[in-house]
Enzyme design. Structure first.
Site, PDB file in Angstrom:
ATOM      1  N   HIS A 118       1.665  -5.457  -2.352  1.00  0.00           N
ATOM      2  CA  HIS A 118       2.667  -5.361  -3.213  1.00  0.00           C
ATOM      3  C   HIS A 118       2.741  -3.804  -3.418  1.00  0.00           C
ATOM      4  O   HIS A 118       4.047  -3.385  -3.491  1.00  0.00           O
ATOM      5  CB  HIS A 118       2.423  -6.100  -4.346  1.00  0.00           C
ATOM      6  CG  HIS A 118       2.282  -7.425  -4.344  1.00  0.00           C
ATOM      7  ND1 HIS A 118       3.249  -8.107  -4.149  1.00  0.00           N
ATOM      8  CD2 HIS A 118       1.212  -8.250  -4.510  1.00  0.00           C
ATOM      9  CE1 HIS A 118       3.050  -9.377  -4.181  1.00  0.00           C
ATOM     10  NE2 HIS A 118       1.573  -9.655  -4.306  1.00  0.00           N
ATOM     11  N   HIS A 165       6.779   2.483 -12.870  1.00  0.00           N
ATOM     12  CA  HIS A 165       6.003   3.527 -12.791  1.00  0.00           C
ATOM     13  C   HIS A 165       5.543   4.263 -11.513  1.00  0.00           C
ATOM     14  O   HIS A 165       5.502   5.325 -11.195  1.00  0.00           O
ATOM     15  CB  HIS A 165       4.641   3.234 -13.765  1.00  0.00           C
ATOM     16  CG  HIS A 165       3.948   2.132 -13.484  1.00  0.00           C
ATOM     17  ND1 HIS A 165       4.628   0.539 -13.239  1.00  0.00           N
ATOM     18  CD2 HIS A 165       2.777   1.663 -12.949  1.00  0.00           C
ATOM     19  CE1 HIS A 165       3.893  -0.141 -12.793  1.00  0.00           C
ATOM     20  NE2 HIS A 165       2.633   0.421 -12.592  1.00  0.00           N
ATOM     21  N   ARG A 166       5.046   3.039 -10.627  1.00  0.00           N
ATOM     22  CA  ARG A 166       4.883   3.661  -9.315  1.00  0.00           C
ATOM     23  C   ARG A 166       6.177   4.252  -8.781  1.00  0.00           C
ATOM     24  O   ARG A 166       5.924   5.069  -8.104  1.00  0.00           O
ATOM     25  CB  ARG A 166       4.311   2.425  -8.829  1.00  0.00           C
ATOM     26  CG  ARG A 166       3.810   2.570  -7.174  1.00  0.00           C
ATOM     27  CD  ARG A 166       3.066   1.600  -6.711  1.00  0.00           C
ATOM     28  NE  ARG A 166       1.741   1.047  -7.353  1.00  0.00           N
ATOM     29  CZ  ARG A 166       1.761   0.090  -8.069  1.00  0.00           C
ATOM     30  NH1 ARG A 166       2.733  -0.646  -8.237  1.00  0.00           N
ATOM     31  NH2 ARG A 166       0.708  -0.111  -8.792  1.00  0.00           N
ATOM     32  N   ASP A 187      -3.763   5.098  -8.570  1.00  0.00           N
ATOM     33  CA  ASP A 187      -4.599   4.266  -9.656  1.00  0.00           C
ATOM     34  C   ASP A 187      -3.627   4.032 -10.778  1.00  0.00           C
ATOM     35  O   ASP A 187      -2.831   4.846 -11.108  1.00  0.00           O
ATOM     36  CB  ASP A 187      -5.766   4.843 -10.054  1.00  0.00           C
ATOM     37  CG  ASP A 187      -6.661   3.603 -10.714  1.00  0.00           C
ATOM     38  OD1 ASP A 187      -6.724   2.663 -10.229  1.00  0.00           O
ATOM     39  OD2 ASP A 187      -7.571   4.098 -11.724  1.00  0.00           O
ATOM     40  N   GLY A 232       0.422  -8.688 -11.089  1.00  0.00           N
ATOM     41  CA  GLY A 232      -0.450  -8.330 -12.271  1.00  0.00           C
ATOM     42  C   GLY A 232       0.205  -8.746 -13.662  1.00  0.00           C
ATOM     43  O   GLY A 232       0.572  -9.772 -13.740  1.00  0.00           O
ATOM     44  N   THR A 244      -4.986   1.656   0.103  1.00  0.00           N
ATOM     45  CA  THR A 244      -4.944   0.532  -0.637  1.00  0.00           C
ATOM     46  C   THR A 244      -4.809  -0.452   0.254  1.00  0.00           C
ATOM     47  O   THR A 244      -4.605  -0.646   1.575  1.00  0.00           O
ATOM     48  CB  THR A 244      -3.573   0.519  -1.655  1.00  0.00           C
ATOM     49  OG1 THR A 244      -3.471  -0.553  -2.372  1.00  0.00           O
ATOM     50  CG2 THR A 244      -2.201   0.359  -0.710  1.00  0.00           C
ATOM     51  N   ASN A 245      -5.181  -1.865  -0.110  1.00  0.00           N
ATOM     52  CA  ASN A 245      -5.249  -2.964   0.635  1.00  0.00           C
ATOM     53  C   ASN A 245      -4.112  -4.022  -0.200  1.00  0.00           C
ATOM     54  O   ASN A 245      -4.051  -5.132  -0.080  1.00  0.00           O
ATOM     55  CB  ASN A 245      -6.622  -3.406   0.354  1.00  0.00           C
ATOM     56  CG  ASN A 245      -7.666  -3.063   1.271  1.00  0.00           C
ATOM     57  OD1 ASN A 245      -7.269  -2.676   2.434  1.00  0.00           O
ATOM     58  ND2 ASN A 245      -8.723  -2.726   0.795  1.00  0.00           N
TER      59      ASN A 245
END
Length: 192
Positions: free
Chosen positions: A12, A176-177, A69, A149, A8-9
């Site tokens: 956060h 969720h993450r 994702d 987001g 990922t870039n």
């Protein structure tokens, strides 16, 4: 110490993941492996996109890695924005994405939604998937300054504040993450 690349870039996301896995694992960023590639993300499901990203890093750079994702699924909108959460309005401008979501929900009383994350882990030739979800509802206006987001719109079930109104630690405890990463970390602890 286990080293894994997180494909990922998004800083956060990296901060959230590192907070969950702690110092038992060394998480390398794309910058750490000199990857400035525009990693493909053309799947129509969270699982397909996560797999595509982890497969790309493993195939091109040879690192054990994981990719996620994530997105917001709104029940009244047939689970939109879903995999298009980051570019719902046709751009990556989150203010425009939020405005479009609020516009499309304007005539709906059903505000149920969930955030969902799918992680693809590649260790050698093996691939494993981990999923996390958090249910809640979409507000009628932005609330809070934190997070990123859709966080200013989303109030998780059982809470009275949006993700954006919570501290990073509060959000990381229930996101969720965090749920998906906890499953990933438990798998790594018990398997490797």
């Amino acid at each position: 110490m286990i080293e894994l690349v997180f494909a990922t870039n998004n800083l956060h996301k990296l901060e959230e993941v590192q907070a969950v896995v702690g110092n038992r694992f060394r998480i390398l960023t794309l910058a750490d492996i000199d990857c400035a590639d525009d990693i493909p993300e053309t799947g129509d499901t969270f699982q397909a996109n996560a797999s595509q990203k982890s497969g790309y890093i493993y195939g091109k750079y040879g690192y054990n890695c994981f990719a996620d994702d994530s997105g917001l699924e709104v029940q009244a909108l047939d689970n939109e924005p879903g995999v298009y959460s980051a570019r719902y309005s046709g751009t990556r401008d989150m203010e425009k994405n939020i405005d479009l979501l609020l516009q499309r929900l304007a005539d709906h009383t059903d505000r149920h939604a969930r955030f969902r994350t799918v992680i693809s882990l590649r260790i050698g030739e093996a691939e494993y998937f981990f999923e996390g979800t958090v249910d809640g509802k979409i507000g009628f206006e932005r609330q809070g300054e934190g997070g990123f987001g859709y966080d200013p719109l989303f109030t998780p079930r059982g809470h009275s504040r949006t993700f954006a109104q919570m501290s990073g630690a509060e959000k990381n405890a229930i996101s969720h993450r965090a749920i998906a990463v906890a499953k990933l970390a438990e798998f790594l602890r018990t398997t490797y």
